[in-house]
Design an enzyme around this catalytic site. Structure first.
Site, PDB file in Angstrom:
ATOM      1  N   ASP A 222      47.263  41.051  41.828  1.00 26.79           N
ATOM      2  CA  ASP A 222      47.202  41.151  40.492  1.00 26.79           C
ATOM      3  C   ASP A 222      47.195  39.518  39.987  1.00 26.79           C
ATOM      4  O   ASP A 222      47.950  38.879  40.558  1.00 26.79           O
ATOM      5  CB  ASP A 222      48.232  41.785  39.913  1.00 26.79           C
ATOM      6  CG  ASP A 222      48.169  42.055  38.104  1.00 26.79           C
ATOM      7  OD1 ASP A 222      47.372  42.663  37.972  1.00 26.79           O
ATOM      8  OD2 ASP A 222      48.897  41.199  37.739  1.00 26.79           O
ATOM      9  N   GLU A 280      42.226  40.264  42.532  1.00 35.01           N
ATOM     10  CA  GLU A 280      41.892  40.425  41.079  1.00 35.01           C
ATOM     11  C   GLU A 280      41.654  38.708  40.630  1.00 35.01           C
ATOM     12  O   GLU A 280      42.684  37.997  40.253  1.00 35.01           O
ATOM     13  CB  GLU A 280      42.833  40.932  40.322  1.00 35.01           C
ATOM     14  CG  GLU A 280      42.372  41.158  38.844  1.00 35.01           C
ATOM     15  CD  GLU A 280      43.260  41.349  37.625  1.00 35.01           C
ATOM     16  OE1 GLU A 280      42.855  41.692  36.609  1.00 35.01           O
ATOM     17  OE2 GLU A 280      44.285  40.725  37.768  1.00 35.01           O
TER      18      GLU A 280
HETATM   19  C1  NOJ Z   1      45.701  42.710  35.608  1.00 33.82           C
HETATM   20  C2  NOJ Z   1      46.022  44.070  35.446  1.00 33.82           C
HETATM   21  O1  NOJ Z   1      44.889  44.975  36.130  1.00 33.82           O
HETATM   22  C3  NOJ Z   1      46.439  44.657  34.029  1.00 33.82           C
HETATM   23  O2  NOJ Z   1      46.347  45.979  33.918  1.00 33.82           O
HETATM   24  C4  NOJ Z   1      47.669  43.713  33.953  1.00 33.82           C
HETATM   25  O3  NOJ Z   1      48.128  43.847  32.336  1.00 33.82           O
HETATM   26  C5  NOJ Z   1      47.652  42.343  34.044  1.00 33.82           C
HETATM   27  N1  NOJ Z   1      46.889  41.989  35.294  1.00 33.82           N
HETATM   28  C6  NOJ Z   1      48.924  41.696  33.924  1.00 33.82           C
HETATM   29  O4  NOJ Z   1      49.512  42.092  35.170  1.00 33.82           O
END
Ligand code: NOJ
Ligand code: CA
Length: 573
Positions: A222, A280
């Site tokens: 993440d 991500e």
């Molecule tokens: C990316 C995640 O996909 C999202 O849902 C989240 O709010 C943020 N990162 C913070 O962790």
């Protein structure tokens, strides 16, 4: 429309455990909204276990679970209080272990979500830090700082917040006086960790091992480009040098992912089953993005460039070409993503006047043509399924679910909505519990007699249900099943652009030809046997906003109406 049988070579490639992650179809499960096994209105692991047959029949290779850990759910679980425990609403650790095993027995691998940039404010580390005085060791694991201004009343920096609002929250001393501030690039319930601290690095390495020991095949990372901060905490310069932005894409990140890759490789070497890292990584600079995919870092990362482009042939062609180029440079497989739990569902996005996606541009009451959007989303699925690399799909995408845009305001849950002062509808609209059956109180999301689903489902939701879709050979579900089955045959077939008119996209992969029509006119189909088509054909013509996948009788036979581009313009992976 008969499906071709898999050739032994392609099948062998698809089965090779060392290569699964290079061309997998990965299904994202948002556990709260997938299926409720125990009737409390909240999706859970029992619900997923009960529907593994469905996922197997869909033809996926892996599931990515968004965070399933103990959490106050201030941000849907991206505020983790314990990385080694399952949220009690979702089940227990042994449920997770059982689920990983049962999925594996069906040939479905498990990818879990690790959130390293921040933790929950209720995590013991943060509670310890809050209880400790300024300057104490416990606070070093975070970014605690005195405020600026005469009485420390100004935030230490003016860094923007990913959810709008402030990025610092002031603490209160035990005597009630205002204390230090702490950094949170998301909600205040998500304090940022200090990745210069050895405890933080060691803890996450241990968490990776904890889950690899339990059989997971991959880690979704993440907010992967945010972890490291400039310890001087400067303001963000106008035009920061690459790798030098105070809180984004810093050069030091790469060492962290190299150490994670070593751990993944160590587990892979034990049994030849690849453990993978998928990042991500939201970065505008695609060259910087690709640096995360060098051979000793992450295996793959989400292709947000493709996901956010408008429905336009030249835009998407450019995105595909750039994607293929930068991934070829580092030898990593591209990923093709149409949606996830953070963005507007494609059926809705592609039915709007503005078909690009940007968080900043989300507003209530944006007109939409869902019929147009569905046609385009189905065509986009053909594209995503036939491009070389990994396909990601988000639960409900295979049902053609639209964004739910009329959730009563008092039922919204997403901090992105609240922190925008109510102007941003937030992300709840793509997180509405799935409809499994055409009828019933929660359309089969929960067992009969259960509590109401945690987010309300709109009227008519049952029309999109899995039950209905399974009965309709022309449903989006039927299309996805066909695509996922047939794409195994493509495995590593080289990609080659075919020359076509400006408002179409055409390419070849081995004997496969794909043609996407972005124009307002029907266009004649090239020769070949149809493997999948996104809309009903008008004779041998492809209607507007549709895509077709054909198999040529001979690998080298020229296609009517379209011809290969010179090799200098083609990319072969
Ligand atoms: C990316 C995640 O996909 C999202 O849902 C989240 O709010 C943020 N990162 C913070 O962790
Ligand atoms: Ca439940």
């Amino acid at each position: 429309m008969t499906l071709r049988l898999q050739t032994p070579t392609a099948d062998a490639r698809a089965q090779d455990p060392a290569l699964w992650w290079r061309h997998a179809a990965v299904y994202e499960v948002y556990p709260r909204s997938f299926a409720d096994g125990n009737g409390d209105g909240i999706g859970d692991l029992a619900g997923v276990r009960a529907h593994l047959d469905y996922l197997q029949q869909l033809g996926i290779d892996a599931i990515w679970f968004t965070p399933w850990y103990a959490s106050p759910l201030a941000d849907g679980g991206y505020d983790v209080a314990d990385y080694r425990e399952i949220h009690p609403s979702f089940g227990t650790l042994s449920d997770a272990e059982e689920l990983i095993r049962e999925a594996a027995a069906r040939g479905i691998r498990t990818i879990i979500d690790i959130v390293p940039n921040h933790i929950s404010s209720l995590h013991p580390w943060f509670q310890e830090a809050l209880a400790a005085p300024a300057g104490s060791a416990a606070r070093e694991r975070f970014w605690f700082r005195p405020g600026k201004g005469e009485n420390g009343e100004e935030m230490p920096t003016r860094w923007p917040n990913n959810f709008a609002g402030d990025s610092w929250t002031r603490t209160v001393n035990p005597d009630g006086t205002p204390g230090e501030w702490y950094l949170h690039l998301f909600a205040p319930e998500q304090p940022d960790l200090n990745w210069n601290h050895p405890d933080v690095r060691a803890e996450f390495e241990s968490v990776l091992r904890f889950w690899f020991d339990r059989g997971v095949a991959g880690i979704r990372i993440d907010s992967a480009a945010l972890l490291v901060k400039d310890p001087q905490l400067p303001e963000i310069p106008q035009d920061p040098a690459p790798g030098q932005h105070p809180n984004l894409d810093r050069d030091e990140l790469h060492d962290i992912y190299r150490s994670w890759r070593r751990i993944a490789d160590e587990y892979s070497a034990r049994d030849g089953q690849q453990r993978i890292l998928v990042g991500e990584v939201w970065l505008a600079d695609i060259q910087r993005f690709a640096m995360f995919l060098r051979s000793d870092e992450m295996h793959t990362a989400f292709n947000f460039d493709f996901m956010t482009r408008p429905w336009d042939a030249s835009e998407l062609r450019a995105s595909i070409q750039e994607t293929l180029d930068v991934h070829a440079q580092v030898g990593a497989p591209p990923t093709w993503v149409l949606s996830n739990h953070d963005v507007t569902r494609p059926v809705t996005r592609l039915g709007r006047a503005d078909t690009a996606f940007a968080f900043q541009r989300k507003r209530f009451d944006t007109p939409v043509d869902l019929e147009l959007g569905s046609r385009r989303a189905r065509a986009a699925a053909v594209l995503a399924a036939t491009l070389p690399g990994v396909m990601y799909l988000y639960q409900g995408e295979e049902l053609g679910l639209p964004e739910v845009e009329d959730i009563p305001l008092d039922r919204l849950d997403d901090p992105m909505h609240f922190r925008s002062g109510g102007t941003d509808p937030g992300r709840d609209g793509c997180r509405v519990p799935l409809p499994w059956t055409a009828e019933g109180a929660s359309f089969g999301f929960s067992p009969a007699g259960a509590s109401e689903p945690w987010l309300p489902q709109p009227e008519g939701w049952g029309g999109y249900s899995i039950e209905r879709a399974q009965q309709d050979p022309e449903s989006t579900l039927a299309l996805y099943r066909r695509l996922l089955a047939a794409r195994r045959e493509l495995a590593d077939e080289p990609f080659e652009w075919l020359a076509s008119s400006a408002d179409t996209i055409a390419y070849r992969r081995g004997r496969t030809t794909v043609l996407v029509n972005f124009s307002a006119e029907s266009i004649p189909l090239p020769e070949g046997e149809i493997v999948a088509v996104s809309s009903r054909l008008a004779g041998r013509c492809l209607p507007p906003d549709a895509a077709v996948w054909l198999t040529a009788p001979e690998a080298t036979a020229p296609q009517a109406g379209i011809s290969p581009l010179p090799t200098s313009l083609s990319t072969k992976l």
